[in-house]
Design an enzyme around this catalytic site. Sequence first.
Site, PDB file in Angstrom:
ATOM      1  N   HIS A  84       2.946   0.061   2.190  1.00 59.79           N
ATOM      2  CA  HIS A  84       1.644  -0.115   1.765  1.00 59.79           C
ATOM      3  C   HIS A  84       1.517  -1.540   1.138  1.00 59.79           C
ATOM      4  CE1 HIS A  84       2.333   1.716  -2.679  1.00 59.79           C
ATOM      5  NE2 HIS A  84       1.332   0.536  -2.679  1.00 59.79           N
ATOM      6  N   SER A 140       4.237  -0.763  -7.694  1.00 61.53           N
ATOM      7  CA  SER A 140       3.902   0.052  -6.083  1.00 61.53           C
ATOM      8  C   SER A 140       5.136  -1.096  -5.464  1.00 61.53           C
ATOM      9  CB  SER A 140       2.537  -0.388  -5.665  1.00 61.53           C
ATOM     10  OG  SER A 140       2.388   1.144  -5.464  1.00 61.53           O
ATOM     11  N   ASP A 183       6.418   5.916   3.349  1.00 60.31           N
ATOM     12  CA  ASP A 183       6.064   4.337   2.841  1.00 60.31           C
ATOM     13  C   ASP A 183       7.148   3.560   2.615  1.00 60.31           C
ATOM     14  OD1 ASP A 183       3.940   2.677   1.469  1.00 60.31           O
ATOM     15  OD2 ASP A 183       3.769   3.687  -0.612  1.00 60.31           O
TER      16      ASP A 183
END
Length: 482
Positions: free
Chosen positions: A274, A417, A320
């Site tokens: 992402h 992230s 992911d």
Amino acid sequence: MESPVRLSLLYVVLASLLLPGRSVFINRERANNVLQRIRRANSFFEEIKKGNLERECVEEICSFEEAREVFEDNEKTTEFWNKYEDGDQCESSPCQNQGECRDGLGSYTCTCTEGFEGKNCELFVRKLCSLDNGDCDQFCREEQNSVVCSCAKGYFLGNDGKSCLSTAPFPCGKTNKGRAKRSVALNTSNSEPDPEDLMPDADILYPTESPSELLNLNKTEPEANSDDVIRIVGGQECKRGECPWQALLFSDEETDGFCGGTILNEFYILTAAHCLHQAKRFKVRVGDLNTEQEDGGEMVHEVDMIIKHNKFQRDTYDFDIAMLRLKTPITFRENVAPACLPQKDWAEATLMTQKTGIVSGFGRTHEKGRQSKVLKMMEVPYVDRNTCRLSTSFSITQNMFCAGYDAKQEDACQGDSGGPHVTRFKDTYFVTGIVSWGEGCARKGKYGIYTKVTAFLKWIDRSMKARVGPTSETPRLTHPPY
């Protein structure tokens, strides 16, 4: 008349006993005929008295029931009775290797210390992987009822068949704080590759939020108050050499960085899929401890190739995971080194059953706060899968795992992230996760969600082998199949 006769007979008996050569003692049967007594155990008064061990079982022969009256406890009575009935079988100390002996009727039982078995604890138990990792420094597997040790890439097995050694100056998985030299290994494990289309849309997503929030579905703004939670913010600063595998993805517009990554070897960075949607073009910085200061240890690398998993789901964040190939190799040093990739079975049986892992990054210090200027790290406990599933309405797939605190105000947050989740085993750190998403930052009852690296080890390995040849002028997005 009768009385004088009895006295005469008594005199005769006594006189005969005193004659030379005659014994002054008589046997029990004859003595009992002369002097009779009432046995106390048979009397009414003896029966109503509290049991006394000496009276019941020493002065007289007792039964198990009489001994039970004394101890008023079955276990203690049995322990006494076993010795009373046939002696102490443990007197000769039959249990070897510090085993504990327990007496029985005509037998004994040994409780062995760890590592021994057998009637007398005389047999050495083979140390398989479930016991102290089979004494292996790193990977352990069982083969024909014996242990086989092996090591991560960049290490070799020592002469003892257990230890993992490296001649590299900076081997993978080693923190280098206070060390003059350490090494790195081109770390790989079991994985696979393939290509895909060009980078999709450049929608700006907000890492570490829940999937629906990223799509503006059911979006709710958190209430701003003085109790805003702190996450990797709530952690501590990474000192030089403590988080050498940390990478930072940044664009010309976001010099502070928008996502993290993990150094796997001199050419490859592991990150979240992402993150690729947050900037069309970006670079990778390694060795950075403070985005506002330069100490000469930072290095910037351009991206040559982007490899995103083709099953990545933008609505659920499943699959992911992505890989970045750099145009130029990373030079490893004290503050720049890779984390080790584990073996799948060993990692799931050993690494991910440890109590905690470690996450690091430059993420926000509060849910609605600014990015951290300094690199931070935090220890987070692994969370039981069922507990995690019950904590959220979003799907927790087999490619994810949970870590964090139920109430403690520490967590990974926006900007973290794609960053590393590593787990320590015997002073070596292995990649176990990728910071993926979460509902807010450090909210009570919520946990951080991580991509489970062990589910993609073959994919990672094949991705790193997919590209051979000179680098291209522009980054290419390829896509290895799972």
